[in-house]
Each structure stands twice: as structure tokens, then as C-alpha cells.
Design a protein around this motif. Structure first.
Motif, PDB file in Angstrom:
ATOM      1  N   GLY A 143      26.554  36.200  58.492  1.00  0.00           N
ATOM      2  CA  GLY A 143      26.961  35.233  57.484  1.00  0.00           C
ATOM      3  C   GLY A 143      25.805  34.401  56.970  1.00  0.00           C
ATOM      4  N   TYR A 144      24.981  33.917  57.887  1.00  0.00           N
ATOM      5  CA  TYR A 144      23.833  33.106  57.470  1.00  0.00           C
ATOM      6  C   TYR A 144      22.872  33.930  56.616  1.00  0.00           C
ATOM      7  CZ  TYR A 144      19.698  30.210  57.460  1.00  0.00           C
ATOM      8  OH  TYR A 144      18.619  29.479  57.044  1.00  0.00           O
ATOM      9  N   GLN A 145      22.697  35.200  56.960  1.00  0.00           N
ATOM     10  CA  GLN A 145      21.820  36.077  56.163  1.00  0.00           C
ATOM     11  C   GLN A 145      22.359  36.210  54.741  1.00  0.00           C
ATOM     12  OE1 GLN A 145      21.724  39.522  58.949  1.00  0.00           O
ATOM     13  NE2 GLN A 145      19.694  39.816  58.047  1.00  0.00           N
ATOM     14  N   LEU A 146      23.676  36.329  54.620  1.00  0.00           N
ATOM     15  CA  LEU A 146      24.278  36.431  53.290  1.00  0.00           C
ATOM     16  C   LEU A 146      23.996  35.165  52.477  1.00  0.00           C
ATOM     17  CD1 LEU A 146      27.659  38.061  54.294  1.00  0.00           C
ATOM     18  CD2 LEU A 146      25.996  39.057  52.710  1.00  0.00           C
ATOM     19  N   ARG A 184      23.386  28.204  46.109  1.00  0.00           N
ATOM     20  CA  ARG A 184      23.250  28.041  47.556  1.00  0.00           C
ATOM     21  C   ARG A 184      24.630  27.981  48.182  1.00  0.00           C
ATOM     22  NH1 ARG A 184      17.922  25.823  48.703  1.00  0.00           N
ATOM     23  NH2 ARG A 184      16.894  25.390  46.733  1.00  0.00           N
ATOM     24  N   PRO A 185      25.217  29.127  48.464  1.00  0.00           N
ATOM     25  CA  PRO A 185      26.577  29.097  49.012  1.00  0.00           C
ATOM     26  C   PRO A 185      26.603  28.452  50.394  1.00  0.00           C
ATOM     27  CG  PRO A 185      25.705  31.314  49.097  1.00  0.00           C
ATOM     28  CD  PRO A 185      24.697  30.487  48.339  1.00  0.00           C
ATOM     29  N   SER A 186      27.681  27.755  50.669  1.00  0.00           N
ATOM     30  CA  SER A 186      27.849  27.082  51.952  1.00  0.00           C
ATOM     31  C   SER A 186      28.615  27.985  52.911  1.00  0.00           C
ATOM     32  CB  SER A 186      28.620  25.781  51.766  1.00  0.00           C
ATOM     33  OG  SER A 186      29.951  26.077  51.364  1.00  0.00           O
ATOM     34  N   ALA A 187      28.599  27.605  54.167  1.00  0.00           N
ATOM     35  CA  ALA A 187      29.397  28.320  55.169  1.00  0.00           C
ATOM     36  C   ALA A 187      30.872  28.256  54.797  1.00  0.00           C
ATOM     37  CB  ALA A 187      29.159  27.712  56.549  1.00  0.00           C
ATOM     38  N   GLY A 188      31.284  27.159  54.185  1.00  0.00           N
ATOM     39  CA  GLY A 188      32.671  26.991  53.764  1.00  0.00           C
ATOM     40  C   GLY A 188      33.079  27.918  52.634  1.00  0.00           C
ATOM     41  N   ALA A 189      32.117  28.554  52.003  1.00  0.00           N
ATOM     42  CA  ALA A 189      32.411  29.547  50.970  1.00  0.00           C
ATOM     43  C   ALA A 189      32.254  30.962  51.517  1.00  0.00           C
ATOM     44  CB  ALA A 189      31.496  29.346  49.769  1.00  0.00           C
ATOM     45  N   ILE A 190      31.219  31.183  52.317  1.00  0.00           N
ATOM     46  CA  ILE A 190      30.941  32.533  52.829  1.00  0.00           C
ATOM     47  C   ILE A 190      31.989  32.989  53.841  1.00  0.00           C
ATOM     48  CG2 ILE A 190      29.361  33.828  54.352  1.00  0.00           C
ATOM     49  CD1 ILE A 190      28.291  33.869  51.618  1.00  0.00           C
ATOM     50  N   TYR A 191      32.233  32.174  54.853  1.00  0.00           N
ATOM     51  CA  TYR A 191      33.074  32.638  55.962  1.00  0.00           C
ATOM     52  C   TYR A 191      34.533  32.884  55.574  1.00  0.00           C
ATOM     53  CZ  TYR A 191      28.969  32.236  58.800  1.00  0.00           C
ATOM     54  OH  TYR A 191      27.699  32.418  59.307  1.00  0.00           O
ATOM     55  N   GLN A 230      21.548  33.033  52.841  1.00  0.00           N
ATOM     56  CA  GLN A 230      20.117  32.968  52.536  1.00  0.00           C
ATOM     57  C   GLN A 230      19.724  33.989  51.468  1.00  0.00           C
ATOM     58  OE1 GLN A 230      18.081  30.530  53.785  1.00  0.00           O
ATOM     59  NE2 GLN A 230      16.757  31.291  52.164  1.00  0.00           N
ATOM     60  N   THR A 231      20.281  35.177  51.539  1.00  0.00           N
ATOM     61  CA  THR A 231      19.943  36.214  50.561  1.00  0.00           C
ATOM     62  C   THR A 231      20.432  35.832  49.171  1.00  0.00           C
ATOM     63  OG1 THR A 231      20.001  37.893  52.300  1.00  0.00           O
ATOM     64  CG2 THR A 231      20.150  38.673  50.032  1.00  0.00           C
ATOM     65  N   ILE A 232      21.631  35.270  49.088  1.00  0.00           N
ATOM     66  CA  ILE A 232      22.139  34.820  47.786  1.00  0.00           C
ATOM     67  C   ILE A 232      21.233  33.721  47.234  1.00  0.00           C
ATOM     68  CG2 ILE A 232      24.037  33.601  46.638  1.00  0.00           C
ATOM     69  CD1 ILE A 232      25.948  35.190  48.536  1.00  0.00           C
ATOM     70  N   THR A 233      20.849  32.793  48.087  1.00  0.00           N
ATOM     71  CA  THR A 233      19.950  31.719  47.667  1.00  0.00           C
ATOM     72  C   THR A 233      18.623  32.294  47.170  1.00  0.00           C
ATOM     73  OG1 THR A 233      20.964  30.165  49.214  1.00  0.00           O
ATOM     74  CG2 THR A 233      18.756  29.624  48.424  1.00  0.00           C
ATOM     75  N   ASP A 234      18.075  33.253  47.915  1.00  0.00           N
ATOM     76  CA  ASP A 234      16.801  33.876  47.522  1.00  0.00           C
ATOM     77  C   ASP A 234      16.922  34.636  46.212  1.00  0.00           C
ATOM     78  OD1 ASP A 234      15.724  32.849  49.856  1.00  0.00           O
ATOM     79  OD2 ASP A 234      15.747  34.769  50.932  1.00  0.00           O
ATOM     80  N   ALA A 238      29.274  39.175  45.091  1.00  0.00           N
ATOM     81  CA  ALA A 238      27.942  39.027  45.680  1.00  0.00           C
ATOM     82  C   ALA A 238      27.930  39.536  47.115  1.00  0.00           C
ATOM     83  CB  ALA A 238      27.492  37.568  45.626  1.00  0.00           C
ATOM     84  N   VAL A 239      28.930  39.151  47.893  1.00  0.00           N
ATOM     85  CA  VAL A 239      28.999  39.574  49.299  1.00  0.00           C
ATOM     86  C   VAL A 239      29.142  41.088  49.391  1.00  0.00           C
ATOM     87  CG1 VAL A 239      30.453  39.487  51.368  1.00  0.00           C
ATOM     88  CG2 VAL A 239      29.855  37.369  50.175  1.00  0.00           C
ATOM     89  N   LEU A 240      30.030  41.652  48.610  1.00  0.00           N
ATOM     90  CA  LEU A 240      30.231  43.105  48.676  1.00  0.00           C
ATOM     91  C   LEU A 240      28.976  43.868  48.255  1.00  0.00           C
ATOM     92  CD1 LEU A 240      33.880  43.307  47.312  1.00  0.00           C
ATOM     93  CD2 LEU A 240      33.125  43.880  49.635  1.00  0.00           C
ATOM     94  N   LEU A 241      28.320  43.412  47.212  1.00  0.00           N
ATOM     95  CA  LEU A 241      27.105  44.101  46.763  1.00  0.00           C
ATOM     96  C   LEU A 241      25.994  44.014  47.806  1.00  0.00           C
ATOM     97  CD1 LEU A 241      27.116  43.037  43.013  1.00  0.00           C
ATOM     98  CD2 LEU A 241      27.473  45.349  43.916  1.00  0.00           C
ATOM     99  N   LEU A 242      25.849  42.871  48.446  1.00  0.00           N
ATOM    100  CA  LEU A 242      24.812  42.736  49.477  1.00  0.00           C
ATOM    101  C   LEU A 242      25.136  43.575  50.704  1.00  0.00           C
ATOM    102  CD1 LEU A 242      23.989  38.933  49.216  1.00  0.00           C
ATOM    103  CD2 LEU A 242      22.601  40.868  48.435  1.00  0.00           C
ATOM    104  N   LEU A 243      26.394  43.604  51.075  1.00  0.00           N
ATOM    105  CA  LEU A 243      26.774  44.408  52.253  1.00  0.00           C
ATOM    106  C   LEU A 243      26.666  45.903  51.983  1.00  0.00           C
ATOM    107  CD1 LEU A 243      29.749  42.317  53.664  1.00  0.00           C
ATOM    108  CD2 LEU A 243      27.415  42.498  54.575  1.00  0.00           C
TER     109      LEU A 243
END
Length: 147
Positions: A16-19, A32-39, A21-25, A4-9
Motif C-alpha cells: 500500500g505504501y509503495q502505491l 499524494r494519496p493518503s492511506a485513507g484513500a488507498i486502503y 509513493q508511486t502515485i506521488t512520484d 491508478a491502483v489497477l494500472l500500477l498493480l
């Protein structure tokens, strides 16, 4: 998370927060990924040379590197779409939360007989859910039994 992160980038550089929010949207709130998963994912991708992080206005902007872009281009077709389950049906988290709250209320306020009856209802509900997944003719009967 990684796909998900690679495709969005690949679409655009993001914070990080945008990522999150975008996944949630994109998943209509189902994921709803948390900061503990994204970062940690971003840190791993940076360690692998797939992304570059730059400080911008006190925030860290993440962009794909050339090797990251090449990796996505070479591999994305073999990945499952991380956003595919969005809108695939009702979100069961709300009703499950409500059921949990009711069960806790019975546990804390009910008599021994009420708690025993609630335990049977929950066991029957679990069984009915598995029957739904099994797709057998018994699923409809199980649904009637739990009403």
C-alpha cells in the motif's frame, strides 16, 4: 484512485505504501494519496476479486488476480490516464497556501479597513481566476486590476 491502483498493480505487485509513493512520484507530487484513500480502494478491489493480498514480512503485498488482470486488459483503454496531469504546469498549492497565510494574518492582526481591503483583493483575485478560465480578453485586464 481505482484506475491508478489497477494500472500500477498490472506493472508489479506492491505494498500500500509503495502505491501511495508511486502515485506521488508519477504525478511529480501533484497527487499524494493518503492511506485513507488507498486502503479502502484495495479492500474494495479485494472484495471484487480483482486483487489478492498476502502477508509478507508484516506487510501486505497486493497483486492482481487473473480476473483483475483481464479487467485491466479489457478496460484500460477507456480510462483517462490518472497520471496525465503530472507536469502539466505549475503547482498552485504553494502560492495558494501563501495567500491563505497572508489573508489569515490580515484577519487576525489588521484593522477593520485593512480587513475590508483584503476582502476586496480576494474577491478580485477570484474573479480574475475565473476570467483566466473563460479565456476572454478581459483576463489580461483583470490581471492588471489585481496588481
Amino acid at each position: 484512485m481505482r484506475a491508478a491502483v489497477l494500472l500500477l498493480l498490472k506493472e508489479d505487485a506492491m505494498y500500500g505504501y509503495q502505491l501511495m509513493q508511486t502515485i506521488t512520484d508519477r504525478t511529480n507530487g501533484a497527487w499524494r494519496p493518503s492511506a485513507g484513500a488507498i486502503y479502502p480502494t484495495l479492500q474494495q478491489l479485494e472484495d471484487e476479486g480483482m486483487v489478492h493480498t498476502s502477508a509478507e514480512g508484516g506487510r501486505k503485498l497486493v497483486t492482481l488476480t487473473e480476473s483483475g488482470r483481464a479487467y485491466v486488459d479489457e478496460n484500460a483503454e477507456s480510462w483517462c490516464d490518472p497520471f496525465a496531469f503530472a507536469g502539466s504546469g505549475p503547482d498552485l498549492r504553494g502560492p495558494l497556501h501563501d495567500l491563505h497565510a497572508a489573508a489569515r494574518q490580515v484577519q487576525t492582526s489588521g484593522t477593520a479597513d485593512q480587513v475590508a481591503a483584503a476582502e476586496k483583493v480576494l474577491a478580485d483575485a477570484r474573479r480574475a481566476l475565473y476570467l483566466i478560465l473563460a479565456g476572454g480578453d478581459d483576463a489580461a485586464a483583470a490581471d492588471q486590476d489585481t496588481r
